[in-house]
Design an enzyme around this catalytic site. Structure first.
Site, PDB file in Angstrom:
ATOM      1  CD  GLU A  55      -1.405  -2.145   2.222  1.00  0.00           C
ATOM      2  OE1 GLU A  55       0.074  -2.480   1.981  1.00  0.00           O
ATOM      3  OE2 GLU A  55      -2.033  -2.983   2.823  1.00  0.00           O
ATOM      4  CB  CYS A  90       0.203  -3.090   8.493  1.00  0.00           C
ATOM      5  SG  CYS A  90       1.128  -1.727   8.116  1.00  0.00           S
TER       6      CYS A  90
HETATM    7  N1  THU Z   1       2.365  -6.437   4.187  1.00  0.00           N
HETATM    8  C1  THU Z   1       1.946  -5.417   3.409  1.00  0.00           C
HETATM    9  O1  THU Z   1       2.349  -5.528   2.131  1.00  0.00           O
HETATM   10  N2  THU Z   1       0.770  -4.879   3.504  1.00  0.00           N
HETATM   11  C2  THU Z   1       0.194  -4.865   4.654  1.00  0.00           C
HETATM   12  O2  THU Z   1      -0.583  -4.049   4.894  1.00  0.00           O
HETATM   13  C3  THU Z   1       0.413  -5.854   5.862  1.00  0.00           C
HETATM   14  C4  THU Z   1       1.710  -6.642   5.718  1.00  0.00           C
HETATM   15  C5  THU Z   1       3.578  -7.088   3.735  1.00  0.00           C
HETATM   16  C6  THU Z   1       4.644  -6.872   4.571  1.00  0.00           C
HETATM   17  C7  THU Z   1       5.636  -8.203   4.586  1.00  0.00           C
HETATM   18  O3  THU Z   1       6.248  -8.249   3.400  1.00  0.00           O
HETATM   19  C8  THU Z   1       4.524  -9.190   4.570  1.00  0.00           C
HETATM   20  O4  THU Z   1       3.175  -8.572   4.224  1.00  0.00           O
HETATM   21  C9  THU Z   1       4.358 -10.239   5.641  1.00  0.00           C
HETATM   22  O5  THU Z   1       3.970  -9.244   6.731  1.00  0.00           O
END
Ligand code: THU
Length: 134
Positions: A55, A90
């Site tokens: 994101e 997240c």
């Molecule tokens: N991740 C994202 O790309 N976006 C989020 O909102 C949550 C987590 C990714 C970070 C990491 O590379 C993987 O997901 C596992 O946490």
């Protein structure tokens, strides 16, 4: 650009995910007010905290190109790209959205190769968020 088209672009963006540590692929597609789409993927790092979420990759790409007016973001993700279930953003990504987006900014959690999605507003996913006066 329909919601499902945006979800399909997010799903496609997962292909570029750089995830040698988790194998968890995430793709995002950000729609601007003038109809452009910026995509992003997660980019991991050996120093785990340096990882950038999909994101934020999409938002930072857009802002760095002069865009600040956003309507919606589609997000899709899962282990090895399995997007059977929704992949909510997240907390850090929600906070970054709140820097540039109104409370009615739409967050579409795509599933099943962009064939369905759950829709939320930023206000629903980040109630009582932190803001500073500009
Ligand atoms: N991740 C994202 O790309 N976006 C989020 O909102 C949550 C987590 C990714 C970070 C990491 O590379 C993987 O997901 C596992 O946490």
């Amino acid at each position: 650009m329909t919601d499902l088209e945006l979800c399909r672009l997010a799903h496609k963006a997962m292909e570029k995910a750089y995830v040698p540590y988790s194998g968890f692929r995430v793709g995002a597609a950000l729609l601007t007010a003038n109809g452009k789409v910026y995509t992003g993927c997660n980019i991991e790092n050996a120093s785990y905290g340096a990882t950038n979420c999909a994101e934020r990759t999409a938002i930072f790409k857009a802002v760095s190109e002069g865009e600040r007016d956003f309507l919606a973001i589609a997000i899709t993700g899962g282990q090895d790209g399995d997007d059977t279930s929704a992949c909510p953003p997240c907390g850090i990504c929600r906070q970054v959205m709140s820097e540039f987006c109104d409370k009615d900014f739409r967050i579409l959690l795509g599933k099943e190769h962009g064939t369905s999605y759950d829709a939320y507003t930023l206000e629903q996913l980040l109630p009582a968020g932190f803001v500073l006066e500009k």
